[in-house]
Design a protein around this motif. Structure first.
Motif, PDB file in Angstrom:
ATOM      1  N   PHE B  87     -54.207   3.411  79.027  1.00 53.45           N
ATOM      2  CA  PHE B  87     -54.386   2.440  80.111  1.00 53.45           C
ATOM      3  C   PHE B  87     -55.055   1.162  79.617  1.00 53.45           C
ATOM      4  O   PHE B  87     -56.018   1.204  78.870  1.00 53.45           O
ATOM      5  CB  PHE B  87     -55.268   3.022  81.216  1.00 53.45           C
ATOM      6  N   PHE B  89     -56.521  -2.252  81.645  1.00 55.28           N
ATOM      7  CA  PHE B  89     -56.753  -2.762  82.992  1.00 55.28           C
ATOM      8  C   PHE B  89     -57.082  -4.249  82.960  1.00 55.28           C
ATOM      9  O   PHE B  89     -57.510  -4.795  81.944  1.00 55.28           O
ATOM     10  CB  PHE B  89     -57.932  -2.030  83.642  1.00 55.28           C
ATOM     11  N   THR B  91     -59.619  -5.666  84.385  1.00 64.08           N
ATOM     12  CA  THR B  91     -61.055  -5.886  84.160  1.00 64.08           C
ATOM     13  C   THR B  91     -61.571  -5.045  82.989  1.00 64.08           C
ATOM     14  O   THR B  91     -62.742  -4.696  82.935  1.00 64.08           O
ATOM     15  CB  THR B  91     -61.847  -5.541  85.427  1.00 64.08           C
ATOM     16  N   ASN B  93     -62.355  -2.370  82.039  1.00 66.64           N
ATOM     17  CA  ASN B  93     -62.858  -1.024  82.321  1.00 66.64           C
ATOM     18  C   ASN B  93     -63.398  -0.311  81.079  1.00 66.64           C
ATOM     19  O   ASN B  93     -63.056   0.827  80.793  1.00 66.64           O
ATOM     20  CB  ASN B  93     -61.781  -0.158  82.979  1.00 66.64           C
ATOM     21  N   LEU B  94     -64.257  -1.042  80.364  1.00 67.54           N
ATOM     22  CA  LEU B  94     -64.988  -0.396  79.271  1.00 67.54           C
ATOM     23  C   LEU B  94     -66.303   0.122  79.851  1.00 67.54           C
ATOM     24  O   LEU B  94     -66.794  -0.401  80.855  1.00 67.54           O
ATOM     25  CB  LEU B  94     -65.273  -1.399  78.157  1.00 67.54           C
ATOM     26  N   ILE B  95     -66.876   1.137  79.224  1.00 71.65           N
ATOM     27  CA  ILE B  95     -68.166   1.640  79.701  1.00 71.65           C
ATOM     28  C   ILE B  95     -69.260   0.779  79.071  1.00 71.65           C
ATOM     29  O   ILE B  95     -69.377   0.697  77.846  1.00 71.65           O
ATOM     30  CB  ILE B  95     -68.329   3.133  79.363  1.00 71.65           C
ATOM     31  N   SER B  97     -72.423   0.812  78.639  1.00 75.98           N
ATOM     32  CA  SER B  97     -73.526   1.309  77.811  1.00 75.98           C
ATOM     33  C   SER B  97     -73.062   1.760  76.430  1.00 75.98           C
ATOM     34  O   SER B  97     -73.879   2.052  75.565  1.00 75.98           O
ATOM     35  CB  SER B  97     -74.224   2.462  78.525  1.00 75.98           C
ATOM     36  N   LEU B  98     -71.739   1.812  76.222  1.00 71.56           N
ATOM     37  CA  LEU B  98     -71.229   2.303  74.937  1.00 71.56           C
ATOM     38  C   LEU B  98     -70.737   1.152  74.061  1.00 71.56           C
ATOM     39  O   LEU B  98     -70.232   0.149  74.576  1.00 71.56           O
ATOM     40  CB  LEU B  98     -70.075   3.288  75.174  1.00 71.56           C
ATOM     41  N   LYS B 102     -67.554   3.523  70.364  1.00 72.91           N
ATOM     42  CA  LYS B 102     -67.720   4.699  71.245  1.00 72.91           C
ATOM     43  C   LYS B 102     -66.726   4.654  72.398  1.00 72.91           C
ATOM     44  O   LYS B 102     -66.210   5.694  72.827  1.00 72.91           O
ATOM     45  CB  LYS B 102     -69.150   4.747  71.798  1.00 72.91           C
ATOM     46  N   LEU B 106     -63.605   7.523  73.264  1.00 69.76           N
ATOM     47  CA  LEU B 106     -63.623   8.344  74.492  1.00 69.76           C
ATOM     48  C   LEU B 106     -62.387   9.233  74.703  1.00 69.76           C
ATOM     49  O   LEU B 106     -62.543  10.434  74.948  1.00 69.76           O
ATOM     50  CB  LEU B 106     -63.835   7.466  75.714  1.00 69.76           C
ATOM     51  N   PRO B 107     -61.153   8.670  74.639  1.00 73.52           N
ATOM     52  CA  PRO B 107     -59.994   9.546  74.891  1.00 73.52           C
ATOM     53  C   PRO B 107     -59.938  10.716  73.916  1.00 73.52           C
ATOM     54  O   PRO B 107     -59.551  11.829  74.276  1.00 73.52           O
ATOM     55  CB  PRO B 107     -58.789   8.624  74.679  1.00 73.52           C
ATOM     56  N   ARG B 138     -71.664  -3.960  72.092  1.00 71.65           N
ATOM     57  CA  ARG B 138     -71.389  -3.463  73.435  1.00 71.65           C
ATOM     58  C   ARG B 138     -70.543  -4.492  74.190  1.00 71.65           C
ATOM     59  O   ARG B 138     -70.536  -5.661  73.809  1.00 71.65           O
ATOM     60  CB  ARG B 138     -72.708  -3.230  74.179  1.00 71.65           C
ATOM     61  N   ARG B 154     -58.416   1.412  72.671  1.00 70.50           N
ATOM     62  CA  ARG B 154     -58.675   2.679  73.346  1.00 70.50           C
ATOM     63  C   ARG B 154     -57.369   3.272  73.888  1.00 70.50           C
ATOM     64  O   ARG B 154     -57.169   4.490  73.874  1.00 70.50           O
ATOM     65  CB  ARG B 154     -59.670   2.448  74.487  1.00 70.50           C
TER      66      ARG B 154
END
Lengths: 395, 237
Positions: B87, B89, B91, B93-95, B97-98, B102, B106-107, B138, B154
């Motif tokens: 995916f 997106f 925006t 859509n990264l986290i 704090s990571l 990192k 994730l996947p 970050r 990602r």
């Protein structure tokens, strides 16, 4: 995703929000610290009391007449023969001495002092494990002939004779009875103040021959072992009752019983304070749940992202559950350290050793982790049930 | 790669039932680069949610990589998303704090890969999108274009069957958008299947084929003539 990774992710979360994590877990910190401090001080106090009692002697028991009928000790409550007979026919009774209490003045050429003067026999030294600083305790021969000798405790000796050696000096007891000091008893270190009195010991036969106290106040005995205290006590009472034909006239008292009482009291106190600490832990746990719920709401988008990338329900549940457990466990560890520190400070003031066993610390740690599971499961479950589309759309 | 047959989606919002997709039938081949266009309310977002296995259809069939997906439970869908889809997106859509690394890992974390392998593959993926050097930053330390590159890394790191890109240039300026499209074109050249949702005709021109939606229906399906070829700068600051 394995367990280690969850813990790592949770620790990362804690590191990213240090202050908030600390405030979240503060209730747990305080609760655990309180429990640890109470246990440490309670166990330390108990150990000290028991230590004192053991110094006094755990095998010791005492027999005295009960005054239920309003009378005071009667001349015939105990006789010399009673002691002999009991010693002879009861193997459980190792040593046995009569005790006769009086108060009186002890005067020497150097000074005088009011003291407790106890009449007893040579066995007393063995029963109480009396240690002498100087001279000797009276022996059976002294008992037999009623020799006019006296043994002083260290403090009394100093007060009457100053820096002089009391042994070999002459004193006047009760203003009328001259006696020779033959020994000085080493002062026992006592924090509980079990022997605050100035004490002097004389052979009971001397006391009988010298004044009007013609009866014995009580018997003090020592059982062959700690396990036979009750047997020795009952045997002694039974024989006395038979010989005096007075069932129920004698009461008994032992250190063993006293210890049970101490255990009971400290147990009850611990329970009361632990339940207060339990309330603190409950409140702390609710605090953790509250912040975890806020965290789930704040991180809804993160949850959505993780779900889109393939996180299963179980993964999200575990992530938040382990975060709660990690938070509470960290709180538990800080609480254990603070509680122990606090106990050490208090122990310094009360002059007793703080005791925290590894089991107590481990138990507290596990308990805090369980709080994490208990109060973390609801927010974690809520997070895991989010719809990924809704969660992704959340700003 | 993607075959849908008479796909319908009805939302029950209170008393009124809204039919967001009114029976869509289409086929997307392996290694195709397809743009989906349409005004808001046309059903294109609903289609993306269905194709992305984030939502389930009311009716119809959907075969992804020769597998029928209707009737799968949530865990099975999560696993399919993890293995078959990537995916991207609007925006990012990264986290937050990571770090970039990192985030890209994730996947693979949810695929159950070992840390060592995750790390190595994440670095390769970041390198492919031209972000080899900023792996420990970050999201708030990176520009929008850089963040979108992290998101693309990602998306591709698990070697998905299809990349789902939902307005990937929507939050970026034109030049940065061009650079992102260059990456998509490059991935496409390397054999990736891409479904791109956009409302900008210029962006859609980068695809091979454009599907237009209106009122829950597929209104046109045409091959792009005169494709725009985006140029990618090799080093992006």
């Amino acid at each position: 995703m394995n367990f280690k990774e969850f813990i790592f992710v949770a620790l990362e979360g804690v590191r990213n929000n240090k202050l908030r994590s600390f405030l979240t877990t503060l209730g747990i910190v305080i609760g655990i610290a309180a429990v640890i401090a109470v246990i440490a001080i309670g166990e330390g106090g108990k150990a000290m009391i028991i230590g004192e009692m053991e110094k006094f002697g755990t095998n010791i028991y005492q027999i005295y007449p009960n005054y239920r009928d309003g009378e005071y000790t009667k001349p015939r409550d105990f006789t010399k023969e009673d002691v002999e007979v009991i010693k002879k026919i009861s193997p459980e009774v190792k040593w046995l001495s009569p005790m006769k209490y009086s108060r009186g003045e002890i005067r020497s050429s150097l000074g005088k002092k009011n003291a407790r003067i106890i009449g007893t026999t040579a066995d007393y030294k063995l029963i109480r494990s009396v240690e002498l600083a100087r001279g000797r305790f009276f022996n059976e021969e002294d008992d037999a002939v009623g020799r006019r000798v006296v043994v002083l405790d260290e403090k009394l000796g100093e007060e009457i004779f100053g820096r002089d050696n009391p042994v070999g000096q002459r004193v006047m007891l009760w203003n009328s009875q001259p006696a020779l000091v033959i020994g000085v008893i080493k002062a026992r270190e006592s924090q509980l103040g079990m022997e605050p009195d100035r004490m002097a010991y004389v052979p009971i036969s001397f006391m009988e021959g010298s004044n009007q106290w013609r009866y014995v106040n009580s018997l003090i005995g020592s059982a062959a072992s700690k396990d036979t205290v009750y047997k020795a006590m009952d045997r002694t009472k039974l024989i006395l009752e038979r010989r005096h034909n007075s069932p129920g006239h004698y009461d008994s008292y032992s250190m063993e019983e006293e210890m049970k009482t101490v255990n009971k009291i400290t147990g009850i106190m611990g329970l009361i304070i632990s339940s207060i600490a339990g309330v603190s832990l409950l409140v702390g746990g609710i605090g953790v749940m509250n912040i975890m719920l806020v965290s789930v709401t704040e991180r809804t988008r993160e949850i959505g992202i993780r779900m889109a990338l393939g996180a299963k329900r179980k993964d999200i549940l575990m992530q938040f559950l382990i975060e709660a457990v990690v938070l509470c466990s960290i709180g538990g560890v800080i609480g254990i350290i603070l509680g122990y520190g606090g106990a050490m400070v208090v122990a310094q003031f009360l002059n007793l050793p703080p005791l925290v066993s590894w089991w107590t610390a481990l138990g507290a740690f596990i308990f805090s982790a369980i709080i994490g599971i208990f109060f973390g499961i609801y927010p974690a479950n809520k997070a895991s049930k989010l719809d990924p589309i809704v969660a992704l759309r959340r700003e | 790669m993607i075959t849908i047959n008479n796909l319908r989606k009805v939302y029950n919002t209170g008393a009124v039932a809204v039919e967001a997709l009114k029976g869509i039938t289409l086929n997307i081949e392996n290694s195709e680069f397809v743009a989906v266009m349409g005004p808001s309310g046309s059903g294109k977002s609903t289609l993306m949610n269905l194709l992305g296995l984030l939502d389930t259809a009311t009716d119809g069939t959907y075969h992804l990589d020769d597998q029928e997906v209707s009737g799968l439970d949530k865990n099975q869908l999560a696993e399919l998303r993890n293995r078959k889809l990537g995916f991207v997106f609007q925006t990012f859509n990264l986290i937050p704090s990571l770090t970039a690394l990192k985030n890209v890992e994730l996947p693979m974390l949810y695929a159950g890969l070992k840390p060592q392998e995750r790390r190595e593959r994440a670095i390769i993926a970041l390198d492919r999108v031209g972000l080899g050097e900023r792996t420990h930053h970050r999201p708030n330390e990176l520009s929008g274009g850089q963040n979108q590159r992290v998101a693309i890394a990602r998306a591709i790191v698990n070697n998905p069957a299809v990349i789902m890109a939902d307005e990937p240039t929507g939050a970026l300026d034109t030049r940065t958008g061009e650079e992102i499209m260059a990456i998509f074109q490059q991935l496409h050249q390397e054999g990736a299947t891409i479904v791109l949702v956009t409302h900008e005709p210029e962006i859609a021109q980068h695809a091979q084929r454009i599907l237009r939606f209106k009122d829950g229906l597929l209104t046109s399906d045409e091959v792009v003539e005169n494709r725009t070829i985006a140029f990618r700068k090799e080093v992006v600051g």
